[in-house]
Motif scaffolding. Structure first.
Motif, short mmCIF file in Angstrom:
data_model
loop_
_atom_site.label_atom_id
_atom_site.label_comp_id
_atom_site.label_asym_id
_atom_site.label_seq_id
_atom_site.Cartn_x
_atom_site.Cartn_y
_atom_site.Cartn_z
N LEU A 1 80.96 -12.23 45.26
CA LEU A 1 80.02 -10.86 44.57
C LEU A 1 79.74 -10.14 45.77
O LEU A 1 80.17 -8.78 45.83
CB LEU A 1 78.37 -11.02 44.60
CG LEU A 1 76.97 -10.42 44.62
CD1 LEU A 1 78.18 -9.51 43.22
CD2 LEU A 1 75.88 -10.76 44.71
N THR A 2 80.28 -10.24 47.20
CA THR A 2 80.37 -9.17 48.25
C THR A 2 81.61 -8.71 48.40
O THR A 2 81.82 -7.68 48.22
CB THR A 2 80.17 -10.06 49.91
OG1 THR A 2 79.20 -10.66 49.95
CG2 THR A 2 80.60 -9.07 50.64
N TRP A 3 83.00 -9.91 48.06
CA TRP A 3 84.19 -9.77 47.37
C TRP A 3 84.85 -7.87 46.32
O TRP A 3 84.39 -6.88 47.13
CB TRP A 3 84.97 -10.31 47.24
CG TRP A 3 86.27 -10.10 47.26
CD1 TRP A 3 86.87 -9.16 47.53
CD2 TRP A 3 87.43 -11.09 47.06
NE1 TRP A 3 88.89 -9.58 47.65
CE2 TRP A 3 88.64 -10.54 47.64
CE3 TRP A 3 87.33 -12.18 47.05
CZ2 TRP A 3 89.96 -11.12 47.72
CZ3 TRP A 3 88.47 -14.05 47.23
CH2 TRP A 3 89.74 -12.56 47.73
N LEU A 4 83.59 -7.76 45.43
CA LEU A 4 83.31 -7.91 44.90
C LEU A 4 82.55 -6.48 44.80
O LEU A 4 83.03 -5.15 44.92
CB LEU A 4 82.66 -7.84 42.68
CG LEU A 4 82.63 -7.18 42.20
CD1 LEU A 4 84.12 -6.75 41.13
CD2 LEU A 4 81.65 -7.84 41.47
N THR A 5 81.91 -6.19 45.40
CA THR A 5 81.48 -4.48 45.97
C THR A 5 81.18 -4.09 46.91
O THR A 5 81.03 -2.72 47.54
CB THR A 5 79.16 -5.20 45.59
OG1 THR A 5 79.05 -6.30 47.31
CG2 THR A 5 79.67 -6.22 44.12
N GLU A 6 82.01 -4.68 47.61
CA GLU A 6 82.14 -4.36 48.87
C GLU A 6 83.35 -4.15 50.02
O GLU A 6 83.89 -3.57 50.50
CB GLU A 6 81.27 -4.97 50.83
CG GLU A 6 80.13 -4.22 49.94
CD GLU A 6 79.22 -5.56 51.07
OE1 GLU A 6 79.87 -5.93 52.07
OE2 GLU A 6 78.21 -5.74 51.10
N ASP A 7 84.23 -5.32 49.31
CA ASP A 7 85.99 -5.38 49.27
C ASP A 7 86.89 -5.20 48.17
O ASP A 7 87.64 -5.46 48.74
CB ASP A 7 86.12 -7.36 50.23
CG ASP A 7 84.86 -6.40 51.39
OD1 ASP A 7 84.61 -5.69 52.23
OD2 ASP A 7 85.02 -8.08 51.87
N ASP A 8 86.46 -4.54 47.23
CA ASP A 8 87.48 -3.72 46.43
C ASP A 8 88.45 -5.50 46.20
O ASP A 8 89.30 -5.10 45.79
CB ASP A 8 88.64 -3.55 47.23
CG ASP A 8 88.69 -2.52 45.84
OD1 ASP A 8 88.56 -1.82 44.72
OD2 ASP A 8 89.84 -1.32 46.88
N ASP B 1 92.58 -6.51 44.76
CA ASP B 1 93.15 -6.67 45.15
C ASP B 1 93.65 -8.18 43.92
O ASP B 1 94.77 -8.33 43.93
CB ASP B 1 92.18 -8.04 45.89
CG ASP B 1 92.25 -7.50 47.17
OD1 ASP B 1 93.23 -6.98 47.85
OD2 ASP B 1 91.28 -8.41 47.86
N THR B 2 92.39 -8.32 42.59
CA THR B 2 92.78 -8.86 41.60
C THR B 2 94.21 -8.71 40.68
O THR B 2 95.05 -8.37 39.88
CB THR B 2 91.80 -8.89 40.49
OG1 THR B 2 90.54 -10.08 41.26
CG2 THR B 2 91.72 -10.25 39.24
N GLY B 3 93.81 -6.55 40.77
CA GLY B 3 94.79 -6.32 39.71
C GLY B 3 96.34 -6.20 40.74
O GLY B 3 96.91 -6.89 39.64
N ILE B 4 96.40 -5.85 41.96
CA ILE B 4 97.66 -6.00 41.85
C ILE B 4 98.60 -7.31 41.93
O ILE B 4 99.72 -7.27 42.09
CB ILE B 4 97.35 -5.71 43.76
CG1 ILE B 4 99.35 -4.77 44.27
CG2 ILE B 4 97.31 -6.90 44.59
CD1 ILE B 4 99.93 -4.40 43.76
N SER B 5 97.21 -8.19 42.13
CA SER B 5 98.31 -9.11 41.77
C SER B 5 98.63 -9.95 40.93
O SER B 5 100.00 -10.48 40.02
CB SER B 5 97.12 -10.95 42.72
OG SER B 5 96.58 -10.58 43.69
#
Length: 273
Positions: free
Chosen positions: A66-73, A77-81
């Motif tokens: 959840l933190t990764w989604l809301t604060e760390d983009d 990260d998922t899209g580029i991978s």
């Protein structure tokens, strides 16, 4: 002495060898297989026997996602991978499908290319990283090249083997009717191999994802694999677990997409299986 009464054969059960499952039974066992490790993980984490640094709880990992989604983009990260894996995989498929078709169709091509492919496919993709950085650079093409090297040679041999499984009787019948080499490839080999070829693509897509972390060793500053590697340096185990689980979920969605496509395109192959 009277003969024993005839008994109606029992219907095959779900534990019959090569038996079948109904849709509800399938999803019941699938849920059991997916959630049992999660339950065991939660019990071990809650027991306090293992330090959270080594085994964070599912709740900690969920909070990190959840933190990764809301604060760390996380979406970036998922899209580029996904882009890196898809590009490397598609490049492999574009080259492996026609070359594998030639290897599976013509013995001289097989004799020329199979030993070389067998030789290269045992070389670990990570060993090519220094050469890739010298030849290609350190931009996106380098990361795509690592995934390509990790999947192409395996895919090539699997495609060739799929083509070789075409029944010999079908090829001989086509010869008897005067079909040319091109017609045999187009009308006999390809239609016979298509279901197996789609399964080969499904399997090698899974391999492409396994090379993501290796690919993102090459001067990356984004991506799920890069985030896992960065978290390792700071012992952020919750991020490592979150990244691994996210990669697994994306792979599962893609795998089910291939299975759905296989059922839609080749329903007769499902019935035969």
């Amino acid at each position: 002495m009277s003969a024993p009464p005839n008994r109606a054969p029992r219907p095959p059960g779900i534990w019959t060898i090569a038996g079948s499952l109904g849709r509800r039974q399938y999803w019941m066992f699938a849920a059991l297989g997916l959630f049992s490790p999660l339950l065991l993980w939660g019990v071990l984490a809650a027991s306090g026997l293992i330090d959270p640094v080594f085994l964070p709880s599912p709740a900690m990992v969920a909070r990190r996602v959840l933190t990764w989604l809301t604060e760390d983009d996380l979406l970036a990260d998922t899209g580029i991978s996904i882009y890196r894996v898809s590009a490397g995989f598609l490049l492999s498929a574009v080259l492996a499908l026609p070359l594998g078709l030639l290897i599976g169709s013509f013995r001289p091509v097989a004799a020329m290319l199979e030993p070389l492919t067998d030789f290269i496919r045992y070389m670990p993709a990570v060993a090519f990283i220094p050469l890739i950085m010298l030849w290609v650079g350190i931009d996106e093409s380098a990361k795509i090249s690592v995934i390509f090297i990790g999947t192409f040679f395996q895919m090539l041999l699997m495609v060739a083997e799929d083509v070789r499984r075409t029944p010999r009787a079908q090829i001989e019948a086509a010869h008897t009717m005067g079909a040319t080499r091109y017609e045999i490839i187009k009308l006999v080999l390809l239609p016979s191999a298509k279901p197996a070829l789609l399964d080969t693509l499904r399997v090698t897509m899974g391999w492409a994802w396994t090379y993501l972390v290796v690919a993102e060793l090459v001067a990356a500053n984004s991506g799920l694999g890069y985030s896992i590697l960065k978290a390792q340096r700071f012992l952020k185990t919750d991020t490592i677990f979150a990244g691994i689980i996210l990669i697994g979920l994306i792979g599962l969605v893609m795998d089910q997409g291939f299975r759905w496509l296989h059922r839609r395109l080749f329903p007769w192959a499902q019935a035969r299986a």
